[in-house]
Design an enzyme around this catalytic site. Structure first.
Site, short mmCIF file in Angstrom:
data_model
loop_
_atom_site.label_atom_id
_atom_site.label_comp_id
_atom_site.label_asym_id
_atom_site.label_seq_id
_atom_site.Cartn_x
_atom_site.Cartn_y
_atom_site.Cartn_z
N HIS A 6 0.80 -1.58 -0.09
CA HIS A 6 0.18 0.14 0.28
C HIS A 6 1.02 1.28 -0.30
O HIS A 6 1.61 1.26 0.32
CB HIS A 6 -0.88 -0.16 0.74
CG HIS A 6 -1.89 1.16 1.16
ND1 HIS A 6 -1.87 2.04 2.58
CD2 HIS A 6 -2.45 1.46 0.46
CE1 HIS A 6 -3.08 2.52 2.13
NE2 HIS A 6 -3.16 2.89 1.25
N ARG A 7 0.60 2.32 -0.40
CA ARG A 7 1.29 3.23 -1.38
C ARG A 7 2.42 3.33 -1.19
O ARG A 7 3.99 3.17 -0.24
CB ARG A 7 0.94 4.30 0.06
CG ARG A 7 -0.20 4.33 -0.02
CD ARG A 7 -0.41 6.02 1.06
NE ARG A 7 -2.30 5.88 1.49
CZ ARG A 7 -2.55 6.99 2.18
NH1 ARG A 7 -1.22 7.62 2.96
NH2 ARG A 7 -3.42 7.20 3.60
N GLU A 33 0.56 -0.74 -4.87
CA GLU A 33 -0.59 0.52 -4.83
C GLU A 33 0.12 2.06 -4.50
O GLU A 33 0.63 1.53 -4.10
CB GLU A 33 -1.39 -0.05 -3.53
CG GLU A 33 -2.77 0.70 -4.07
CD GLU A 33 -3.20 1.82 -3.03
OE1 GLU A 33 -4.14 2.79 -3.61
OE2 GLU A 33 -2.14 2.41 -2.25
N ASP A 35 -1.41 6.10 -5.53
CA ASP A 35 -2.34 6.91 -6.03
C ASP A 35 -2.07 7.94 -6.56
O ASP A 35 -1.01 8.68 -6.43
CB ASP A 35 -2.83 8.01 -4.59
CG ASP A 35 -3.60 7.08 -3.55
OD1 ASP A 35 -3.91 6.76 -3.30
OD2 ASP A 35 -2.31 6.80 -2.84
N HIS A 48 -0.22 11.18 -2.45
CA HIS A 48 -2.08 10.23 -2.02
C HIS A 48 -2.13 11.47 -2.11
O HIS A 48 -3.93 11.59 -2.54
CB HIS A 48 -1.58 9.94 -0.65
CG HIS A 48 -2.96 9.32 0.28
ND1 HIS A 48 -3.70 10.07 1.06
CD2 HIS A 48 -3.26 8.11 -0.10
CE1 HIS A 48 -4.84 9.78 1.41
NE2 HIS A 48 -4.40 8.06 0.27
N GLU A 106 -4.63 4.38 -8.20
CA GLU A 106 -6.12 4.38 -7.78
C GLU A 106 -6.05 5.83 -8.22
O GLU A 106 -4.83 6.54 -7.65
CB GLU A 106 -5.96 4.63 -5.94
CG GLU A 106 -6.91 4.90 -5.12
CD GLU A 106 -7.27 5.35 -3.89
OE1 GLU A 106 -6.37 4.86 -3.46
OE2 GLU A 106 -8.38 6.13 -3.90
N LYS A 108 -6.78 9.18 -8.14
CA LYS A 108 -7.73 10.45 -6.86
C LYS A 108 -8.09 11.24 -6.73
O LYS A 108 -7.95 12.60 -6.93
CB LYS A 108 -5.88 10.75 -5.99
CG LYS A 108 -6.03 10.43 -4.24
CD LYS A 108 -7.40 9.55 -3.80
CE LYS A 108 -6.85 8.71 -2.04
NZ LYS A 108 -7.08 7.80 -1.82
N ASP A 227 -0.70 -1.67 4.53
CA ASP A 227 0.97 -0.99 4.86
C ASP A 227 2.43 -2.11 4.68
O ASP A 227 3.95 -1.71 4.24
CB ASP A 227 1.10 -0.29 5.99
CG ASP A 227 0.06 1.43 5.48
OD1 ASP A 227 -0.24 0.68 4.33
OD2 ASP A 227 0.25 2.10 6.39
O1 G3P Z 1 -6.69 1.46 -2.38
C1 G3P Z 1 -7.02 1.31 -0.68
C2 G3P Z 1 -6.25 2.59 0.09
O2 G3P Z 1 -5.11 2.80 -1.43
C3 G3P Z 1 -7.25 3.07 -0.27
O3 G3P Z 1 -7.86 4.76 0.88
O4 G3P Z 1 -6.49 6.84 1.42
O5 G3P Z 1 -4.82 5.26 1.63
O6 G3P Z 1 -5.29 6.17 -0.46
P1 G3P Z 1 -5.81 5.19 0.54
CA CA Z 2 -5.16 4.51 -1.98
#
Ligand code: G3P
Ligand code: CA
Length: 237
Positions: A6-7, A33, A35, A48, A106, A108, A227
């Protein structure tokens, strides 16, 4: 179950940076993943928030900066040990195009709608031949439907934070075959129902409550976006 960082690798490195992506790959993540937003001059960039204040320490919006202006800021501003540029999506694709790596992008665009972001994203995906390596998700489901109009064969996911009344019916109504809910809102019976309908369930984790990768694996998710890609590998091998 796929291990998606994540990120990038937010648990240990500055989020959404090339450093985080490389480190996630090093520890054995199956994917990353991140944004994307659009700059003032129309470049897709990986960050993000809409505002740079949290990650770069400067109170300015992505949409008000050119790519060249945005590149002057440090995406690792909160880390003494690192200095990292905000990556452009083009830079990331140049890095990832020959890797065996799932890329969850993602879009955003829940607060600023970034006119034309879907077309620009699709053009870049095609330019780097990333069609079979990306999953596109968004909380903005209208944006996902625009991607679907551009190319019905892309892996497209509705991202969700709420607990919907009839998520399977909603996905089927829009012919979307991938769902990205928060892991903690699902159990095995629910995942099984999605799978019976041919829907993939890639869950993301909230750090507000503790979670256990073995338990998440037993629920039957297709992927976990967390994470901690390193913890995933340690706990599940
Ligand atoms: O893809 C799931 C997650 O990334 C969504 O929440 O705020 O981390 O972009 P956020
Ligand atoms: Ca995200």
């Amino acid at each position: 179950m796929l291990n998606i960082a994540h990120r990038g690798f937010k648990g240990s490195y500055p989020e959404n940076t090339m450093l985080a992506f490389r480190k996630a790959v090093e520890v054995g993540a199956d994917g990353v993943e991140f944004d994307v937003h659009l700059t003032k001059d129309g470049h897709l960039v990986i960050i993000h928030d809409e505002n740079l204040i949290r990650t770069c320490g400067v109170d300015v919006l992505v949409k008000d900066l050119s790519l060249a202006e945005l590149k002057k800021y440090d995406a690792a501003f909160a880390y003494e040990a690192y200095h990292e540029e905000i990556p452009s999506l083009r830079e990331y694709f140049a890095y990832a195009k020959d890797l065996d790596l799932v890329t969850n992008i993602e879009i955003k665009n829940g607060l600023y709608f970034y006119e034309g972001i879907e077309e620009k994203l699709y053009a870049l995906i095609k330019e780097y031949s990333m069609e079979d390596k990306v999953i596109i998700s968004s909380f903005n489901h209208q944006s996902i439907l625009r991607m679907k109009e551009l190319d019905d064969s892309l892996a497209l996911a509705f991202l969700e934070e709420s607990i919907l009344v009839d998520p399977i019916g909603y996905l089927k109504d829009h012919a979307i075959k991938i769902y990205h809910p928060i892991a903690q809102t699902f159990d095995k019976a629910l995942v099984d129902k999605f799978h019976e309908e041919g829907i993939t369930v890639n869950a993301w984790t909230s750090d507000k409550v503790p979670y256990d990768f073995k338990e998440l694996n037993d629920i039957g998710f297709d992927a976990i976006i967390s994470d901690y890609p390193d913890r995933f590998v340690r706990e599940l091998g």
